[in-house]
Motif scaffolding. Structure first.
Motif, PDB file in Angstrom:
ATOM      1  N   ALA A 433      19.261   0.048  28.511  1.00  0.00           N
ATOM      2  CA  ALA A 433      18.927   1.188  28.760  1.00  0.00           C
ATOM      3  C   ALA A 433      19.464   2.399  29.454  1.00  0.00           C
ATOM      4  CB  ALA A 433      18.329   1.006  30.018  1.00  0.00           C
ATOM      5  N   ARG A 434      18.535   3.624  29.635  1.00  0.00           N
ATOM      6  CA  ARG A 434      19.163   4.710  30.101  1.00  0.00           C
ATOM      7  C   ARG A 434      20.084   4.482  31.192  1.00  0.00           C
ATOM      8  NH1 ARG A 434      20.560   9.295  27.851  1.00  0.00           N
ATOM      9  NH2 ARG A 434      21.036  10.795  29.427  1.00  0.00           N
ATOM     10  N   LEU A 435      19.410   4.122  32.208  1.00  0.00           N
ATOM     11  CA  LEU A 435      20.085   3.728  33.173  1.00  0.00           C
ATOM     12  C   LEU A 435      21.507   2.976  33.352  1.00  0.00           C
ATOM     13  CD1 LEU A 435      17.410   2.964  35.935  1.00  0.00           C
ATOM     14  CD2 LEU A 435      18.463   5.567  35.497  1.00  0.00           C
ATOM     15  N   GLU A 436      21.688   2.191  32.289  1.00  0.00           N
ATOM     16  CA  GLU A 436      22.570   1.690  32.266  1.00  0.00           C
ATOM     17  C   GLU A 436      24.473   2.512  31.890  1.00  0.00           C
ATOM     18  OE1 GLU A 436      24.212  -1.769  32.915  1.00  0.00           O
ATOM     19  OE2 GLU A 436      21.430  -1.796  33.788  1.00  0.00           O
ATOM     20  N   GLU A 437      23.769   3.879  31.555  1.00  0.00           N
ATOM     21  CA  GLU A 437      25.230   4.683  30.790  1.00  0.00           C
ATOM     22  C   GLU A 437      25.294   4.860  32.456  1.00  0.00           C
ATOM     23  OE1 GLU A 437      24.928   9.406  29.183  1.00  0.00           O
ATOM     24  OE2 GLU A 437      23.160   8.688  28.886  1.00  0.00           O
ATOM     25  N   ILE A 438      24.749   5.481  33.668  1.00  0.00           N
ATOM     26  CA  ILE A 438      25.578   5.651  34.601  1.00  0.00           C
ATOM     27  C   ILE A 438      26.626   4.482  35.103  1.00  0.00           C
ATOM     28  CG2 ILE A 438      24.740   6.563  36.999  1.00  0.00           C
ATOM     29  CD1 ILE A 438      22.391   7.537  35.935  1.00  0.00           C
ATOM     30  N   LYS A 439      25.888   3.143  34.917  1.00  0.00           N
ATOM     31  CA  LYS A 439      26.621   2.618  35.403  1.00  0.00           C
ATOM     32  C   LYS A 439      28.186   1.873  35.233  1.00  0.00           C
ATOM     33  CE  LYS A 439      22.584  -0.549  37.465  1.00  0.00           C
ATOM     34  NZ  LYS A 439      22.109  -1.003  37.162  1.00  0.00           N
ATOM     35  N   ILE A 440      28.047   2.676  33.143  1.00  0.00           N
ATOM     36  CA  ILE A 440      29.084   2.387  32.988  1.00  0.00           C
ATOM     37  C   ILE A 440      29.746   3.121  33.105  1.00  0.00           C
ATOM     38  CG2 ILE A 440      30.335   2.448  30.351  1.00  0.00           C
ATOM     39  CD1 ILE A 440      27.129   0.968  29.571  1.00  0.00           C
ATOM     40  N   ARG A 441      29.621   4.203  32.868  1.00  0.00           N
ATOM     41  CA  ARG A 441      30.846   5.733  33.767  1.00  0.00           C
ATOM     42  C   ARG A 441      31.263   5.570  34.985  1.00  0.00           C
ATOM     43  NH1 ARG A 441      31.084   9.057  29.773  1.00  0.00           N
ATOM     44  NH2 ARG A 441      29.109   9.505  28.481  1.00  0.00           N
ATOM     45  N   ALA A 442      30.111   4.841  35.695  1.00  0.00           N
ATOM     46  CA  ALA A 442      30.545   4.813  37.155  1.00  0.00           C
ATOM     47  C   ALA A 442      31.830   3.626  37.298  1.00  0.00           C
ATOM     48  CB  ALA A 442      29.514   4.615  38.268  1.00  0.00           C
ATOM     49  N   GLU A 443      31.470   2.575  36.718  1.00  0.00           N
ATOM     50  CA  GLU A 443      32.639   1.613  36.212  1.00  0.00           C
ATOM     51  C   GLU A 443      33.644   1.525  35.606  1.00  0.00           C
ATOM     52  OE1 GLU A 443      32.533  -3.341  35.173  1.00  0.00           O
ATOM     53  OE2 GLU A 443      31.100  -2.357  34.684  1.00  0.00           O
ATOM     54  N   GLN A 444      33.925   2.672  35.115  1.00  0.00           N
ATOM     55  CA  GLN A 444      34.583   3.135  34.339  1.00  0.00           C
ATOM     56  C   GLN A 444      35.735   3.754  35.132  1.00  0.00           C
ATOM     57  OE1 GLN A 444      33.432   5.301  30.734  1.00  0.00           O
ATOM     58  NE2 GLN A 444      34.484   3.563  29.419  1.00  0.00           N
TER      59      GLN A 444
END
Length: 753
Positions: A433-444
């Motif tokens: 979903a759209r919100l996961e991009e933020i989480k992925i980049r934050a975890e990266q």
């Protein structure tokens, strides 16, 4: 017979007996040394201890978990890792739970786990419950983080760690003891804060020697609060060589005249100490003690009370005796023998132990960081593939829906690796979903920062050292405590001798003319009224205390001494002194003396020579005695004369000397020297011809105060010379003196007032 193996037709190998037995013994020796008796420097544990802790960790018995029956732990340990006896395994487990055995216990026990009086009194494992302590985290926290090597268990069905990744040098903190084949180990426990400071100092100063490290590690720190009395120089020698012994002494205090023992040495039972003291009291070897009792309870685990007989008892001397004769002081052997990182047993000094452990810890931290770095890089790799899939979500969905084998298509279309493609295929649709991009980049971003930090640490020895110091300081703050065993230098303990042990009672020592001696209680004894052997009679008596020595002077001028309490009772006729003493052949005993060792005496011979000395100078322990009064040829010893103690006014004393020819001389006592031994100075002038023929000898000597009278004995007659009369006989020492009145020119002695 050749040492080469011979094979029988059945295919059996035949070996010479000496080769088979040698190999079997060496194999057994190495097993005992490496797998049973000696600890490893990495975690300071023996295999059975390591397996118990790992089995408890595997069961989830952390410090925050509920207690579980100890039988469960023992069962798992035996069934999975340690196929030996359950009782031995449980005893090893109990030892790690006893706060009086381990300085920093590894197991938190619930139930009866023994007591300091009887460490073996613990309940059976079906009754007790246990879990790990917080300190055990120091050994187990990093075990699953790629920090240690693993080995198959006894049946190959599981794996167990070869060592545990200790965050602190547990080997020194809890110590260890064991007996192997041909070698043993005895490593005392130490204080966590002191050892941590020494480790940090060695990290900052790699060339520090043992003396520098001992500025932080003062000495061993046992689980009990007894005083360590080993001198610092001896402790330094132990830490430099790896061998030696440490002494620990009980701590006591005085409370209203009673001696209260509040701390005992390591592994000493209070009840055993009381038994040892009571045995001495029953044997009448401790007359200065009236009573003893055990007042220990939950609030005061150690409280032993000794009640002196009076307030005049020398408490320090009494305790010195108890330290020397009971377990109130105990020595502990130190042998810093352990298994080094190369897998070989070795005796190390303090610096080598810390340096080797820091090397182990440095390797452990590197492996932990590398393990974490691999995990971070792996996760970043997966996130990179996930982000590619997210940015091309429509195409990814189309490929998955239309292709029979979507994985190779995804790998070719987007350049994904096998693991990335597998991870994308296993990802739920909701995670795209759209919100996961933020989480992925934050975890990266977070993982990238962690990656950079770990790589920087692994690439810099200084940063790795700082991390080691930071972790040691954090663990010290969490688990450290104050020193429990104070270090205090004390004098060497010494047992009381027979004289000191004997009760102090008034006694009278009676000596007969033939040299028979005995002692009677009290000072009112009349020696002339006692019975003697036929032909024997009373000679001399000395009034003293039973714990004082009785002194005897023989006719050659030698003195001897015997403890008064050791002499036979006056109820019998005594025993000959020659049975205990070895006087010269033909010598006879002249007098018995005793009392205050500082009592001054006038020693003289009938040749007219003498000097002053203390009674203490006449005390001689050897059987042969010691020469005190040197006699001119043919001279005889005169009975020593006590010198009256001067009062506060320092009244002048006079020496009175009379010869058998009726010459009397009085002179100040200050003209006589004080000597420990010798011939002395001339007291009265006797013509040399008469002295050589012994026609004239000294018949009497005495010491009187100025202004006193002097009575002269001549046969059955007695004349009393008043102070005014005595002025006629005063003169200088060594003079001839004046003749006594007619009728008293044959002097037999003085009657002193």
């Amino acid at each position: 017979m050749s040492d080469t193996p011979i094979y029988s037709p059945e295919g059996l190998e035949r070996l010479p007996l000496h080769r088979f037995s040698e190999k079997a013994y060496l194999d057994y020796s190495m097993y005992v040394i490496l797998d049973r008796a000696l600890p490893h420097i990495g975690d300071g544990l023996k295999p059975v201890q390591r397996r118990i802790l790992y089995a408890m960790s595997d069961l989830g018995l952390t410090a925050a978990a509920k207690f579980k029956k100890s039988a469960r732990t023992v069962g798992d340990t035996l069934g999975k890792f340690h196929p030996h006896g359950d009782s031995a395994c449980y005893e090893a487990m109990v030892l790690m739970a006893q706060s009086f055995s381990y300085r920093y216990p590894l197991i938190d026990g619930q139930g009866n786990w023994g007591s300091p009086d009887d460490p073996k009194s613990f309940a059976a494992m079906r009754y007790t419950e246990s879990r790990l302590t917080q300190y055990a985290e120091v050994l187990l926290a990093e075990v699953n983080q790629g920090t240690v090597d693993w080995q198959p268990n006894f049946d190959g069905s599981l794996e167990e760690p070869k060592t545990l990744p200790a965050r602190l040098p547990n080997l020194l903190l809890n110590g260890s003891s064991g007996i192997a084949v041909g070698m043993a180990t005895d490593i005392p426990s130490h204080n966590l804060r002191e050892v941590a400071k020494a480790c940090i100092h060695l990290l900052k100063h790699p060339k520090a020697d043992v003396a520098a490290l001992m500025r932080h590690i003062q000495g061993p720190d046992f689980p009990t609060a007894g005083e360590i009395i080993t001198p610092r120089a001896e402790l330094q020698r132990i830490y430099e060589t790896g061998h030696g012994s440490v002494k620990q002494r009980a701590h006591y205090e005085l409370e209203q005249g009673d001696i209260v023992i509040t701390a005992l040495p390591y592994q000493v039972s209070g009840s055993r100490v009381l038994e040892q003291i009571a045995a001495q009291m029953q044997a009448k070897k401790l007359p200065m003690l009236e009573d003893l009792r055990d007042e220990s309870d939950h609030e005061c685990p150690t409280r032993l009370v000794l009640v002196p007989r009076s307030n005049r008892v020398d408490v320090e001397r009494l305790m010195s005796h108890l330290f020397a004769t009971t377990d109130l002081e105990r020595g502990y052997r130190v042998n810093l023998n352990l298994i080094a990182l190369n897998g070989r047993p070795r005796v190390m000094n303090l610096r080598e132990i810390l340096d080797e452990w820091l090397s182990y810890r440095r390797t452990t931290v590197r492996r932990r960081l590398q393990h974490r770095l691999d995990k971070v890089l792996e996760r970043l790799h997966l996130l990179e593939g996930l982000l590619i899939a997210f940015l091309n979500i429509d195409e990814v969905i189309r490929i998955i829906r239309t292709e029979d084998e979507p994985k190779p298509v995804l790998m070719e279309r987007f350049g994904l690796s096998d693991t990335q493609a597998e991870y994308v295929l296993n990802t739920r649709l909701r995670q795209l979903a759209r919100l996961e991009e933020i989480k992925i980049r934050a975890e990266q971003d977070a993982l990238s920062a962690e990656r950079d930090q770990i790589q920087a640490t692994l690439g810099s020895e200084n940063k790795l050292r700082d991390l080691l110091i930071e972790e040691i300081e954090a663990d010290t703050k969490k688990h450290g405590d104050a020193r429990r065993s104070p270090l205090t230098e004390r004098p060497v303990a010494a047992a009381l001798n027979d004289t000191e042990i004997a009760p102090s009672e008034p006694v009278t020592v009676v000596l007969s003319e033939k040299g028979w001696v005995r002692q009677a209680k009290g000072h009112e004894i009349d020696g002339t009224g006692l019975s003697y052997k036929s032909g024997d009679r009373f000679l001399s008596a000395a009034r003293l205390r039973s714990n004082q020595p009785a002194v005897f002077l023989d006719s050659t001028g030698r003195s001897y001494s015997l403890p008064a309490h050791s002499l036979p009772s006056a109820r019998g006729q005594g025993e000959p002194l020659t049975g205990r003493l070895d006087p010269p052949k033909g010598a006879s005993f002249v007098v018995a003396l005793g009392g205050d060792p500082q009592q001054r005496l006038l020693l003289a011979s009938d040749a007219g020579y003498g000097f002053l000395c203390n009674l203490e100078a006449l005390i001689a322990k050897p059987r042969a005695g010691k020469a005190v009064l040197t006699l001119p040829p043919n001279a005889q010893v005169l009975p020593p004369v006590p010198v009256p103690a001067s009062g506060s006014s320092e009244r002048e004393l006079l020496v009175a000397v009379a010869t058998n020819a009726g010459h009397l001389l009085l002179f100040p006592i200050t003209e006589l020297p004080e000597l420990p031994r010798g011939k002395g100075n001339k007291l009265i002038g006797i013509p040399s011809a008469q002295a050589k023929s012994r026609d004239e000898i000294v018949a009497a000597i005495g010491v009187i105060e100025v202004g006193s009278s002097l009575s002269i004995l001549s046969g059955k007659r007695q004349v009393k010379l008043k102070p005014s009369d005595l002025e006629h006989y005063r003169g200088e020492r060594g003079r001839r003196g004046n003749r006594l009145p007619r009728g008293f020119q044959r002097v037999d002695g003085f009657a002193l007032e």
